[in-house]
Design a protein around this motif. Structure first.
Motif, mmCIF file in Angstrom:
data_model
loop_
_atom_site.group_PDB
_atom_site.id
_atom_site.type_symbol
_atom_site.label_atom_id
_atom_site.label_comp_id
_atom_site.label_asym_id
_atom_site.label_seq_id
_atom_site.Cartn_x
_atom_site.Cartn_y
_atom_site.Cartn_z
ATOM 1 N N ASN A 91 0.808 -1.227 0.000
ATOM 2 C CA ASN A 91 0.000 0.000 0.000
ATOM 3 C C ASN A 91 0.838 1.272 0.000
ATOM 4 N N VAL A 92 2.176 1.127 0.183
ATOM 5 C CA VAL A 92 3.023 2.309 0.295
ATOM 6 C C VAL A 92 3.044 3.107 -1.005
ATOM 7 N N PHE A 93 3.239 2.421 -2.131
ATOM 8 C CA PHE A 93 3.368 3.124 -3.410
ATOM 9 C C PHE A 93 2.103 3.922 -3.769
ATOM 10 N N PRO A 94 0.919 3.309 -3.781
ATOM 11 C CA PRO A 94 -0.266 4.103 -4.109
ATOM 12 C C PRO A 94 -0.558 5.188 -3.089
ATOM 13 N N THR A 95 -0.232 4.954 -1.823
ATOM 14 C CA THR A 95 -0.498 5.961 -0.802
ATOM 15 C C THR A 95 0.346 7.204 -1.029
ATOM 16 N N VAL A 96 1.615 7.011 -1.384
ATOM 17 C CA VAL A 96 2.501 8.143 -1.639
ATOM 18 C C VAL A 96 2.010 8.954 -2.833
ATOM 19 N N LEU A 97 1.502 8.274 -3.880
ATOM 20 C CA LEU A 97 1.071 8.968 -5.091
ATOM 21 C C LEU A 97 -0.405 9.387 -5.048
ATOM 22 N N THR A 98 -1.102 9.086 -3.970
ATOM 23 C CA THR A 98 -2.502 9.496 -3.843
ATOM 24 C C THR A 98 -2.643 11.003 -3.974
ATOM 25 N N SER A 99 -1.714 11.735 -3.389
ATOM 26 C CA SER A 99 -1.770 13.193 -3.450
ATOM 27 C C SER A 99 -1.593 13.697 -4.875
ATOM 28 N N LEU A 100 -0.698 13.070 -5.650
ATOM 29 C CA LEU A 100 -0.492 13.483 -7.036
ATOM 30 C C LEU A 100 -1.719 13.168 -7.876
ATOM 31 N N ALA A 101 -2.317 12.001 -7.629
ATOM 32 C CA ALA A 101 -3.526 11.628 -8.378
ATOM 33 C C ALA A 101 -4.696 12.530 -8.015
ATOM 34 N N GLY A 102 -4.734 13.014 -6.759
ATOM 35 C CA GLY A 102 -5.812 13.902 -6.327
ATOM 36 C C GLY A 102 -5.598 15.343 -6.725
ATOM 37 N N LEU A 103 -4.338 15.693 -7.076
ATOM 38 C CA LEU A 103 -3.985 17.033 -7.565
ATOM 39 C C LEU A 103 -4.225 18.150 -6.548
ATOM 40 N N GLY A 104 -4.510 17.807 -5.289
ATOM 41 C CA GLY A 104 -4.749 18.832 -4.279
ATOM 42 C C GLY A 104 -6.024 19.618 -4.488
ATOM 43 N N LEU A 105 -6.961 19.028 -5.249
ATOM 44 C CA LEU A 105 -8.173 19.752 -5.644
ATOM 45 C C LEU A 105 -9.300 19.703 -4.617
ATOM 46 N N MET A 275 4.993 10.165 5.808
ATOM 47 C CA MET A 275 4.184 9.265 6.630
ATOM 48 C C MET A 275 4.322 7.815 6.181
ATOM 49 N N ARG A 276 4.645 7.607 4.897
ATOM 50 C CA ARG A 276 4.771 6.247 4.392
ATOM 51 C C ARG A 276 6.210 5.847 4.085
ATOM 52 N N SER A 277 7.101 6.828 3.996
ATOM 53 C CA SER A 277 8.510 6.478 3.800
ATOM 54 C C SER A 277 9.045 5.725 5.006
ATOM 55 N N ASP A 278 8.385 5.918 6.166
ATOM 56 C CA ASP A 278 8.781 5.171 7.362
ATOM 57 C C ASP A 278 8.795 3.675 7.083
ATOM 58 N N GLN A 279 7.721 3.189 6.458
ATOM 59 C CA GLN A 279 7.609 1.759 6.206
ATOM 60 C C GLN A 279 8.642 1.288 5.189
ATOM 61 N N TYR A 280 8.860 2.106 4.148
ATOM 62 C CA TYR A 280 9.855 1.746 3.150
ATOM 63 C C TYR A 280 11.254 1.708 3.774
ATOM 64 N N MET A 281 11.571 2.711 4.594
ATOM 65 C CA MET A 281 12.902 2.782 5.203
ATOM 66 C C MET A 281 13.089 1.677 6.248
ATOM 67 N N LEU A 282 12.013 1.312 6.941
ATOM 68 C CA LEU A 282 12.109 0.195 7.881
ATOM 69 C C LEU A 282 12.447 -1.100 7.158
ATOM 70 N N LYS A 283 11.820 -1.309 6.016
ATOM 71 C CA LYS A 283 12.075 -2.528 5.251
ATOM 72 C C LYS A 283 13.525 -2.581 4.773
ATOM 73 N N GLU A 284 14.045 -1.404 4.353
ATOM 74 C CA GLU A 284 15.393 -1.376 3.792
ATOM 75 C C GLU A 284 16.480 -1.291 4.869
ATOM 76 N N LEU A 285 16.215 -0.560 5.964
ATOM 77 C CA LEU A 285 17.236 -0.329 6.986
ATOM 78 C C LEU A 285 17.129 -1.290 8.174
ATOM 79 N N ALA A 286 15.979 -1.925 8.322
ATOM 80 C CA ALA A 286 15.802 -2.888 9.422
ATOM 81 C C ALA A 286 15.446 -4.252 8.827
ATOM 82 N N ASN A 287 14.211 -4.722 9.064
ATOM 83 C CA ASN A 287 13.799 -6.016 8.515
ATOM 84 C C ASN A 287 12.272 -6.071 8.475
ATOM 85 N N ASP A 288 11.750 -7.156 7.882
ATOM 86 C CA ASP A 288 10.296 -7.307 7.742
ATOM 87 C C ASP A 288 9.599 -7.428 9.094
#
Length: 481
Positions: A91-105, A275-288
């Motif tokens: 869910n990280v990828f779509p969540t990060v791009l949700t704002s771009l898809a919504g255009l802030g409108l 808010m979602r980079s936390d999960q990505y960085m945890l996966k890369e810098l720590a573990n599952d």
């Protein structure tokens, strides 16, 4: 005698002039009082309507929370920390791009619909729909390319991410939800989304009972978003005596909306990023395992954020009207809104801080040991999330969207830098600390150092002070929000 008569005449003239000035002044004061009284009465009536509107959103979210406690925890136990973390990672990828898809409108469209400016509602909805549909399609394409490059050797994860990313296209239909918000009719949106949620939840239960694969669980996200969009269209066509075929795209309006909304879009992107980079960085810098524990804590922490959105969006049409009619009434309403958000968020944070060990043990079991410590830290981020959501509307009404962007970029940088330092040493606990500090700085502290945003800092500080006044609850219930 003549002099006396002249003096007397002058005195009478002066008296009449003075009386006239007093009369004009009195009429002005009376008119001002009537305006304030009328605004207060209107606020009181609209506030009750807004509370009822927010009640529908509360019902929807509480229903989802109760269901998530059953089905979500069942899923967490069935999948285990590692697979549960992977499901949330999808869910990280779509969540990060949700704002771009919504255009802030979102806020911009609601504001324009309420103000009834130069463009019709059908033009606003049609233009917003087309813009968000194009942005959602482009975002989905970007994700498709990224996951193919980054996870070429993990076809299942690629498919999971594409399923969850389908919401980026379906969310274009949420302009109907914005239409309902502008008319304080969230019950219609709640109806549509609740039906979709119930059906998708039944599908999740079926998958759990029959031991389906991880890929099947990620597909439910697509099913729910597609059903929600379809039902929203059906309700709009029926309840509003309108049809989406009446929507019209306007090129000039599209440029105007994008010009107004792009700072919000970029700001929203950075919000989701940190808010979602936390999960990505945890996966890369720590573990599952650390990722799974953090994801479990988020389920009990971020689930409360809807309250801020529900309350603020329900009062936003009122704030828009008051801003154009009476500045003093607007300031009082804005202060009351922030005080209410501060009170609710602090109450939630205190409750979860004490209940965390018992909640985690009851809901997740021994395999999620340590989640309570993560939760106790992360839940206090909610206080500043609530204040950030409430104050964001002030910036939109004052056409200061670029300040929102600057604040959010600072928060994102602080969060990412702290994650780089804290995750290797402290894992998920370090991520929670980074989130808390970043939210404190971005939503509250930095407002003091930006001249244009300083009134918001003072209003937020006053709201925090209000919470600790002995008569706060009584004054909150007695006066207009």
């Amino acid at each position: 005698m003549e002099g006396k008569t002249q003096n007397g005449g002058c005195g009478q003239a002066d008296g009449r002039s003075t009386a006239h000035r007093h009369s004009s002044s009195d009429r002005f004061l009376i008119n001002q009082r009537l305006m304030i009284k009328t605004s207060s009465q209107k606020l009181s009536t609209t506030a009750r309507k807004a509370f009822a509107n927010a009640g529908w959103v509360f019902f929807d979210r509480i229903f989802r929370m109760a269901t998530a406690l059953l089905v979500g925890v069942w899923s967490a136990r069935y999948l285990g920390p590692s697979q549960f973390g992977l499901l949330n990672f999808a869910n990280v990828f779509p969540t990060v791009l949700t704002s771009l898809a919504g255009l802030g409108l979102a806020n911009i469209l609601v504001t324009e619909i309420v103000r009834k400016g130069d463009y019709s509602e059908n033009q606003l909805l049609g233009t917003g729909f087309i813009l968000r549909l194009i942005a959602g399609t482009v975002s989905l394409f970007i994700i498709t390319v990224l996951v193919h490059v980054l996870y070429r050797d993990q076809p299942v994860l690629q498919a999971m991410i594409l399923f969850t990313s389908s919401v980026l296209v379906c969310q274009s239909v949420d302009v109907i939800d914005l239409h309902f918000q502008s008319r304080v009719k969230s019950r219609l949106s709640v109806t549509a989304k609740s039906i979709a949620f119930v059906l998708s939840t039944l599908l999740r239960v079926y998958f759990l009972a029959n031991h389906f694969s991880l890929l099947a669980f990620s597909s439910v996200v697509f099913v729910e978003s597609a059903l929600s969009a379809l039902i929203l269209i059906l309700i709009y066509n029926r309840e509003e005596d309108q049809h989406i075929r009446q929507w019209r795209f306007n090129g000039a309006l599209a440029i105007r909306l994008l010009t107004m909304a792009w700072p919000i879009m970029v700001a929203d992107f950075f919000i989701f990023l940190y808010m979602r980079s936390d999960q990505y960085m945890l996966k890369e810098l720590a573990n599952d395992l650390e990722l799974g524990k953090f994801s479990a804590a988020l389920r009990l922490s971020e689930v409360w954020y809807f309250i801020a959105t529900a309350i603020t969006s329900s009062f936003y049409p009122t704030l828009v009207n008051l801003k154009t009619q009476n500045e003093a009434s607007f300031q009082r309403a804005f202060r009351k809104l922030l005080s209410l958000l501060a009170f609710i968020s602090i109450l939630i944070a205190v409750f979860i801080s004490f209940a965390a060990p018992y909640l985690v043990a009851l809901l997740y079991g021994r395999q999620y040991a340590g989640v309570d410590r993560i939760l106790v830290i992360h839940i206090w981020s909610a206080v500043f999330v609530f204040m950030g959501v409430g104050s964001s509307y002030w910036f939109v009404l004052h056409n200061k969207q670029r300040i929102l962007l600057a604040k959010t970029i600072v928060g994102a940088l602080v969060n990412i830098l702290l994650n780089l330092v804290l995750i290797p040493a402290y894992g998920a606990i370090g991520t929670s600390v980074a989130t808390l500090v970043a939210q404190f700085i971005s939503a509250y502290f930095i407002n003091y150092f930006i001249t244009s945003a300083r009134p918001v800092f003072y209003a937020q500080s006053a709201a925090f002070a209000d919470v600790f006044k002995p008569n706060f609850i009584r004054s909150l219930l007695k006066q207009d929000p």
